[in-house]
Scaffold this motif. Sequence first.
Motif, PDB file in Angstrom:
ATOM      1  N   GLY A 155      31.090  40.651  42.344  1.00 28.80           N
ATOM      2  CA  GLY A 155      29.907  40.231  41.603  1.00 28.80           C
ATOM      3  C   GLY A 155      29.267  41.381  40.863  1.00 28.80           C
ATOM      4  N   THR A 156      28.529  41.078  39.802  1.00 28.81           N
ATOM      5  CA  THR A 156      27.772  42.100  39.082  1.00 28.81           C
ATOM      6  C   THR A 156      26.624  41.435  38.330  1.00 28.81           C
ATOM      7  OG1 THR A 156      28.013  44.111  37.752  1.00 28.81           O
ATOM      8  CG2 THR A 156      29.014  42.097  36.874  1.00 28.81           C
ATOM      9  N   ILE A 157      25.788  42.246  37.688  1.00 26.38           N
ATOM     10  CA  ILE A 157      24.621  41.745  36.965  1.00 26.38           C
ATOM     11  C   ILE A 157      24.963  41.648  35.478  1.00 26.38           C
ATOM     12  CG2 ILE A 157      22.202  42.166  36.371  1.00 26.38           C
ATOM     13  CD1 ILE A 157      21.998  43.820  38.951  1.00 26.38           C
ATOM     14  N   ARG A 158      24.766  40.472  34.918  1.00 25.39           N
ATOM     15  CA  ARG A 158      25.049  40.262  33.502  1.00 25.39           C
ATOM     16  C   ARG A 158      24.099  41.105  32.634  1.00 25.39           C
ATOM     17  NH1 ARG A 158      25.019  34.199  31.842  1.00 25.39           N
ATOM     18  NH2 ARG A 158      26.849  34.290  33.238  1.00 25.39           N
ATOM     19  N   ASP A 159      24.648  41.675  31.562  1.00 23.25           N
ATOM     20  CA  ASP A 159      23.914  42.452  30.560  1.00 23.25           C
ATOM     21  C   ASP A 159      23.447  43.810  31.066  1.00 23.25           C
ATOM     22  OD1 ASP A 159      24.045  40.254  28.732  1.00 23.25           O
ATOM     23  OD2 ASP A 159      22.338  39.345  29.749  1.00 23.25           O
ATOM     24  N   SER A 160      23.822  44.184  32.300  1.00 21.44           N
ATOM     25  CA  SER A 160      23.361  45.463  32.838  1.00 21.44           C
ATOM     26  C   SER A 160      24.189  46.638  32.347  1.00 21.44           C
ATOM     27  CB  SER A 160      23.412  45.429  34.368  1.00 21.44           C
ATOM     28  OG  SER A 160      24.756  45.306  34.813  1.00 21.44           O
ATOM     29  N   GLU A 175      44.381  40.605  35.322  1.00 22.10           N
ATOM     30  CA  GLU A 175      44.157  39.853  36.556  1.00 22.10           C
ATOM     31  C   GLU A 175      42.751  40.075  37.127  1.00 22.10           C
ATOM     32  OE1 GLU A 175      45.291  43.951  37.734  1.00 22.10           O
ATOM     33  OE2 GLU A 175      45.932  42.520  36.190  1.00 22.10           O
ATOM     34  N   LEU A 176      42.018  41.039  36.572  1.00 17.05           N
ATOM     35  CA  LEU A 176      40.692  41.368  37.068  1.00 17.05           C
ATOM     36  C   LEU A 176      39.707  40.238  36.763  1.00 17.05           C
ATOM     37  CD1 LEU A 176      38.841  43.515  38.360  1.00 17.05           C
ATOM     38  CD2 LEU A 176      38.468  44.441  36.057  1.00 17.05           C
ATOM     39  N   GLY A 177      38.990  39.767  37.767  1.00 12.73           N
ATOM     40  CA  GLY A 177      37.994  38.716  37.588  1.00 12.73           C
ATOM     41  C   GLY A 177      36.745  39.027  38.387  1.00 12.73           C
ATOM     42  N   TRP A 178      35.625  38.426  38.035  1.00  8.14           N
ATOM     43  CA  TRP A 178      34.374  38.679  38.729  1.00  8.14           C
ATOM     44  C   TRP A 178      33.366  37.567  38.430  1.00  8.14           C
ATOM     45  CZ3 TRP A 178      36.108  41.155  34.408  1.00  8.14           C
ATOM     46  CH2 TRP A 178      35.317  41.061  33.256  1.00  8.14           C
ATOM     47  N   ARG A 179      32.274  37.560  39.168  1.00 14.00           N
ATOM     48  CA  ARG A 179      31.154  36.659  38.911  1.00 14.00           C
ATOM     49  C   ARG A 179      29.992  37.494  38.380  1.00 14.00           C
ATOM     50  NH1 ARG A 179      30.985  33.898  44.919  1.00 14.00           N
ATOM     51  NH2 ARG A 179      33.226  33.449  45.116  1.00 14.00           N
ATOM     52  N   GLU A 180      29.184  36.911  37.496  1.00 13.35           N
ATOM     53  CA  GLU A 180      28.037  37.645  36.977  1.00 13.35           C
ATOM     54  C   GLU A 180      26.869  36.694  36.749  1.00 13.35           C
ATOM     55  OE1 GLU A 180      28.677  37.882  32.219  1.00 13.35           O
ATOM     56  OE2 GLU A 180      29.997  39.184  33.404  1.00 13.35           O
ATOM     57  N   SER A 181      25.669  37.227  36.851  1.00 14.81           N
ATOM     58  CA  SER A 181      24.458  36.440  36.626  1.00 14.81           C
ATOM     59  C   SER A 181      23.358  37.368  36.135  1.00 14.81           C
ATOM     60  CB  SER A 181      24.001  35.751  37.911  1.00 14.81           C
ATOM     61  OG  SER A 181      22.706  35.189  37.744  1.00 14.81           O
ATOM     62  N   PRO A 182      22.516  36.901  35.208  1.00 14.71           N
ATOM     63  CA  PRO A 182      21.388  37.729  34.765  1.00 14.71           C
ATOM     64  C   PRO A 182      20.210  37.673  35.728  1.00 14.71           C
ATOM     65  CG  PRO A 182      21.386  35.662  33.567  1.00 14.71           C
ATOM     66  CD  PRO A 182      22.615  35.649  34.443  1.00 14.71           C
TER      67      PRO A 182
END
Length: 488
Positions: A155-160, A175-182
């Motif tokens: 996971g990471t922070i969107r727009d950061s 193959e790299l994938g992740w979840r993100e949210s602002p």
Amino acid sequence: MPEPERRILLSRLRLAALSLLGIVLCLFPYRHFMPAKGLLEAVRERDFISIHTRNTPTTYYEGRHGPTGFEYELMRHFAEFLGVSLTLDARHHIQSALEAVRQEGDMAAAALPLDLTQPDLIYSRPILDLQPVLVYRRGLPPVTQIDDLAGLSVGTIRDSGTDRVLRELQTEHPELGWRESPEVEVAELLSQVESGALDAAVVFEHQFRINRIFFPGVERGFPLGKPLSLAWAFPAEGGLGLQQEANRFLSGLQQEGKLDELVARHFGHDDYLEYVGARTFLAHLDERLPAYTELFREAARDTGFDWKLLAAVGYQESHWDPEATSPTGVRGLMMLTLPTASEMGVSDRLDPAQSVNGGARYLRQIMERLPESIQGEDRLYMAMAAYNVGLGHLYDARKIAEERGGDPNSWRDVREALPLLQQHEWHSKTRHGYARGGEPVIYVRNIRRYHEILTYVDRSQQQFLQLNETSNGEGDDTPLFDIISPLH
């Protein structure tokens, strides 16, 4: 047209004009009425600068001794540099801060990564390097390279800026994938990693450093990509004046070494609340405490506390160092701020007697201000927590505890709620906003440990004294035993 009718018509026209002006002012914020010279002149003419920011530990939050945060201190000093006052809007995530500064306000300072592709914005010179790092849940196989992320939820922070680094790496590692949210913040990401909701997260090094003490179940993995740059954003339509003044201000801070001091103050001390080993504590108990024992006893008699509890608070605050000074300017054996010292009648914070007496009376004052519904040890523990984080944040945590179905008068339930003040989902609904809510939990825990050890040592010493008196007989002043800590 008859004169009375003409006057009525003129009156109606004036009223309509004023109404239209009000509508225009609402639709077009004050910035659109700035002088033709530019935004800098508008700021100086109105005598304040309006800044969009975020309620996070690296930007702006209400701390133990008032507003604080790395960028808050920079913003405050920049306003002083311009000779104007400061107004803040901290109700933002990154993208909304950028959008807001395009529409109104004078600048955005919200842990923003320098991004020259953003339309209608210009940026200041770089302020701080932002090194993305991969962190993961303790107990997983070591994560030391990108290939180790296979099958892990990240996971990471969107727009950061961390999301930008991940996208760049994805071109080489499809193959790299992740979840993100602002909407999430760093503490929430680390909490999800520790709880198992995520396996890993990508944050910036300095963000992990100031949060990791609260998440012992999260390990540092490896740096990801090249460092980015933290910067301030300005509306391009406002001209270059304000940006140039910001650059002049930041360059001056760097040349004077003050920028490095700020970085060290906010990001260079990540373990000051950790519980020290018994050997270090006992060494200080023998070497430092005897000089101040009577001061703690006297303050205890005046305030009704156990002297050993006051000594434990003093150790947690300063390690019984009467000349201690924190990065934020609190000083003395009980680490009092200037406002608190003034309120308690302490003229010299480095005077051990004044510091101990003032700190004890301040703790008693906090206890007396708590609601009567909080009783017994719960009242003491909440007073100590408020000594550390402030009454406002303690009250916010009590409301959160109640909202979660807990007892706001129970330290156990409030202790569980305090760390939630680090999560946007919770602190956005409180009166006082973000707080490093994990700190008062560790603070109270440490004091209780120190108090237990002091109580054990004191009780053992009393037993030794009684045994010596019995063994030596009446009138014999020679002890059979040295009075030492049995925990050595």
